[in-house]
Design a protein around this motif. Structure first.
Motif, PDB file in Angstrom:
ATOM      1  N   ARG A   1      34.768  52.877 -11.230  1.00  0.00           N
ATOM      2  CA  ARG A   1      35.001  51.674 -10.503  1.00  0.00           C
ATOM      3  C   ARG A   1      34.974  50.475 -11.512  1.00  0.00           C
TER       4      ARG A   1
ATOM      5  N   ASP B   1      32.566  52.153  -0.076  1.00  0.00           N
ATOM      6  CA  ASP B   1      33.432  53.458  -0.107  1.00  0.00           C
ATOM      7  C   ASP B   1      32.775  54.507   0.865  1.00  0.00           C
TER       8      ASP B   1
ATOM      9  N   GLU C   1      38.683  45.729  -1.975  1.00  0.00           N
ATOM     10  CA  GLU C   1      38.546  46.652  -0.700  1.00  0.00           C
ATOM     11  C   GLU C   1      38.066  47.930  -0.797  1.00  0.00           C
ATOM     12  N   ASP C   2      37.893  48.323  -1.946  1.00  0.00           N
ATOM     13  CA  ASP C   2      37.400  49.673  -2.416  1.00  0.00           C
ATOM     14  C   ASP C   2      35.728  49.803  -2.760  1.00  0.00           C
TER      15      ASP C   2
END
Length: 365
Positions: A219, A337, A333-334
């Protein structure tokens, strides 16, 4: 006469034990805003409180990082704190603490240190207006609580993260004075760390992440970090310090950011910096958690330490603008999670605490 709408609150009775309580949704008092919670994220602060590690909050309503929809406006409320007109149905983000503007800290312009921040946050839900935390179906915004309208077009799932994580690191890095061309080493790749990477990138800094969890490293790379120091590979303080020095022309980083929340990380951070560097301490928030520390090294290196808790409330507006402008630049947007129903809050907390997930969000409805 129709019965009042009922709402639900997640109440931390004691560390590790949550109960759900129901109360009638109140009408707003003058200056208040009654909202429906659209989503509430699980932040590290909730984990500290849930474990019993918070120095002041041991029980009460949980939740503070949220996106809310206006149900009713109290008398006198016509705009948000940026002067934007608001009406029922608008999406807003509330600053999670109140600012009295009358205590000694506020009079010194240090709104983030207001002496009355806990006068409303995390109260027992038995006290009216009951909805003091965002882990619930509704939330009441206090008369002395900043809130800001969500920019048109900003994804609500992204907007929810502005309050706390992004606002906190923006404030901290500004206080530290991150500049174009600085090298910034970030200790910890959770929500705060990823936001620190993004904001430092936009300031024109070169970023280094110290992390040892595969998902967080991946990430971090998605958020544009320039270098990763995997502490499974560089498994001693000396090895990590040497690697950071190698990445910074042999001198050390200009700025260090501690968001791992581990006392030993603070002790290590000084060794990662160049002489005259700056160090931002944000992750360790529990007094009494100790680490061995070499004050002589700090003095000889002349490192400037900045420690911050919370943020000045207008930073939430700056964070929302940042997200609106940088939506396409970073995979915000990720960042969330995992989604959980409000009634599964225990699962959300446990999986967040074990680092199975980076950031969870609760969907009350």
């Amino acid at each position: 006469m129709p019965s009042k709408e009922m709402g639900t609150v997640a109440y931390l009775v004691e560390p590790g034990r949550i109960e759900f309580r129901e109360y009638p949704v109140p009408d707003p008092e003058p200056g208040e805003v009654v909202t429906t919670v659209e989503r509430a994220n699980v932040c590290g602060s909730e984990l500290h409180i849930w474990r019993g590690n918070h120095p002041e909050v041991k029980e009460g309503s949980l939740g503070h990082e949220a996106l809310c929809r206006i149900d009713a406006l109290g008398d006198g409320v016509e705009t948000d704190y940026a002067g934007e007109p608001v009406e029922e149905g608008d999406l807003i983000a509330p600053v999670y603490y109140l600012t009295c503007r009358k205590c000694s800290a506020c009079l010194n312009g240090q709104f983030h240190l207001c002496e009355n921040v806990y006068e409303y946050w995390s109260r027992s839900p038995e006290e009216p207006p009951h909805f003091h935390g965002t882990f619930g179906t509704h939330y009441v915004i206090h008369q002395d609580q900043y809130f800001f309208k969500i920019p048109d077009g900003l994804d609500p799932g992204i907007a929810a993260g502005a309050n706390c994580a992004l606002s906190q690191v923006m404030f901290g890095l500004d206080e530290t004075g991150v500049e174009y061309g600085d090298s910034v080493v970030v200790q910890g790749g959770g929500g705060l760390g990823l936001n620190a990477i993004a904001y430092a990138n936009e300031q024109g800094a070169e970023t280094i992440l110290i992390e040892g969890v595969d998902g967080r490293i991946e990430r971090g790379r998605e958020f544009g970090v320039d270098h990763v120091v995997d502490f499974r590979e560089y498994d001693t303080v000396d090895a990590r310090a040497e690697r950071v020095h190698d990445l910074t022309d042999g001198v050390g980083a200009d700025v260090g950011v501690e968001v791992a929340g581990v006392p030993e990380a603070f002790a290590e951070g000084i060794s990662l910096l160049r002489d005259g560097g700056r160090y931002l301490e944000m992750g360790n928030v529990t007094p009494g958690a100790m680490a061995d520390f070499d004050p002589g090294l700090l003095t000889r290196k002349s490192v400037d330490i900045t420690a911050v808790v919370r943020y000045d409330p207008w930073y939430l507006h700056r964070a929302l603008v940042f997200l609106d402008e940088q939506t396409d630049a970073y995979p915000y947007e990720d960042l969330i999670d995992a989604e959980f129903d409000l009634m599964d809050v225990n699962d959300a907390l446990q999986q967040s605490d074990s680092r199975e997930i980076t950031r969870a969000t609760l969907l009350p409805r």
